[in-house]
Scaffold this active site. Structure first.
Site, PDB file in Angstrom:
ATOM      1  N   GLY A  72     -28.260  13.025  35.642  1.00 13.21           N
ATOM      2  CA  GLY A  72     -28.381  13.481  34.248  1.00 13.21           C
ATOM      3  C   GLY A  72     -28.501  12.343  33.242  1.00 13.21           C
ATOM      4  O   GLY A  72     -28.529  11.161  33.603  1.00 13.21           O
ATOM      5  N   LYS A  74     -16.444  24.109  28.449  1.00 12.63           N
ATOM      6  CA  LYS A  74     -15.840  22.769  28.486  1.00 12.63           C
ATOM      7  C   LYS A  74     -14.314  22.862  28.296  1.00 12.63           C
ATOM      8  O   LYS A  74     -13.557  22.139  28.930  1.00 12.63           O
ATOM      9  CB  LYS A  74     -16.452  21.861  27.417  1.00 12.63           C
ATOM     10  CG  LYS A  74     -17.923  21.574  27.584  1.00 12.63           C
ATOM     11  CD  LYS A  74     -18.312  21.045  28.959  1.00 12.63           C
ATOM     12  CE  LYS A  74     -17.921  19.621  29.217  1.00 12.63           C
ATOM     13  NZ  LYS A  74     -18.394  19.175  30.569  1.00 12.63           N
TER      14      LYS A  74
END
Ligand code: NAP
Length: 324
Positions: A16, A167
């Protein structure tokens, strides 16, 4: 920071945007790196990693699925440290929040921590986000939002803010696991990460500045963004890993500015693009977050300025051909 580490570490989400920078800095420092990718046959995920200096002799790629424990255990096996970054980064609307965001973020984190515990890993640096700190509308207005502040999950559910929910829940699960099983976990909470791009695709945070430069007038009402340079974020992981004294959560932002002020700065630096004029904040946001990243500054991190973050982002978008 010490040089020439001869340890093996695992970076989940190594393909990523942030992960690639972390893999690069770890290889530069002499680490052997197990980096995970979602599809090892996809050159878009692997080629930029294989091109890094040191990759030929010290980088191994592993294909993982966050919901497949065995694939994760294979990547972590032999590593003494783990940097957990892999998590779906979708801030736009999703069809199935449970499947697309919550499950991979939460179960993925537990799978990574379980595998780390099983193989005797020394420390795991878990990637949370400033999205696990805010939105927190009931936090007293006169108290700075620091590492004691948590995102309001009811507010997220009511407003369908599934990324911050993912998250927050994943970070909470990580702390619970660490406490119950006695695993050494530290957490990094980056803001909006921008700067030079290594992978061939744009991640969610670089899409924000890309959209601004393209004249997108999407307004993020009351959105305060904590800009941070991608290289500083990668360094922050290494500081948290190498400094045994580091503990708890770590906000990682250079500055917090209202989205309108950020857009105005981009427009000032790059008048040749059609950056829209957006509503601005009435108060200087920076005042509110003085020392937001004090814990990382105390560990030695020197943050790149917001102006330089914007310049490095735009120049990278140009050189990679995303904008003319
Ligand atoms: N960018 C920001 O501003 C920001 C701010 C705060 C926190 N973070 C956190 O930082 C981490 C990295 O974000 P990023 O910006 O670098 O995003 P990114 O470029 O989208 O990277 C996410 C990584 O996770 C992997 N991944 C996602 N779902 C997976 C799954 N089900 N199984 C295996 N791997 C999976 C992706 O693999 P593929 O490449 O194959 O999809 C990718 O390597 C994330 O945890 C994110 O929440 C980012």
């Amino acid at each position: 920071m010490s040089k020439e580490k001869e340890e093996t570490v695992c970076v989940t989400g190594g393909s990523g945007y942030i992960g690639s920078w972390l893999v690069r800095l770890l290889l530069d420092r002499g680490y052997t790196v197990h980096a995970t990718v979602k599809d090892i046959k996809n050159e878009g995920e692997t080629k930029h990693l294989e091109a890094l200096e040191g990759a030929e002799s010290r980088l191994r790629l592993f294909q993982i699925d966050l919901l497949d424990y065995d694939s994760i255990a294979a990547a972590i096996n032999g590593a003494v440290g783990v940097f957990h970054l892999a998590s779906p980064c979708i801030v736009d609307k999703v069809q199935d929040p449970e499947k697309e965001l919550l499950q991979p973020a939460i179960t993925g984190t537990i799978n990574v921590l379980t595998a780390a515990k099983e193989s005797g890993v020394r420390r795991v640096v878990v990637t949370s986000s400033i999205s696990a700190i805010t939105p927190s509308p009931s936090w007293p207005a006169d108290v700075i939002k620091d590492e004691n502040c948590w995102t309001d999950l009811d507010y997220c559910t009511q407003n369908e803010l599934w990324y911050p929910a993912s998250k927050t829940l994943a970070e909470k699960a990580a702390w619970e696991f660490a406490k119950e099983k006695g695993l050494d976990v530290v957490v990094l909470n980056p803001g909006t990460v921008m700067g030079p791009i290594l992978p061939p695709v744009l991640n969610a945070s670089m899409l924000m500045i890309f959209r601004l430069l393209k004249g997108c007038t999407e307004v993020y009402e009351n959105f305060f963004m904590g800009s941070v340079h991608v290289k500083d974020v990668a360094l922050a992981y290494i500081l948290l890993y190498e400094n045994q004294s580091a503990s708890g959560r770590h906000i990682c932002v250079e500055a917090i500015s209202h989205y309108g002020d950020f857009a105005a700065k981009v427009a000032e630096l790059y008048p040749e693009y059609k950056v829209p004029r957006l509503p601005k904040d009435t108060q200087p946001g920076l005042l509110r977050v003085k020392n937001a990243s004090k814990k990382l500054i105390d560990l030695g991190l020197q943050f790149t300025s917001m102006e330089q973050i914007i310049k490095d982002s735009v120049e990278s978008l140009k050189s990679k051909g995303f904008i003319a």
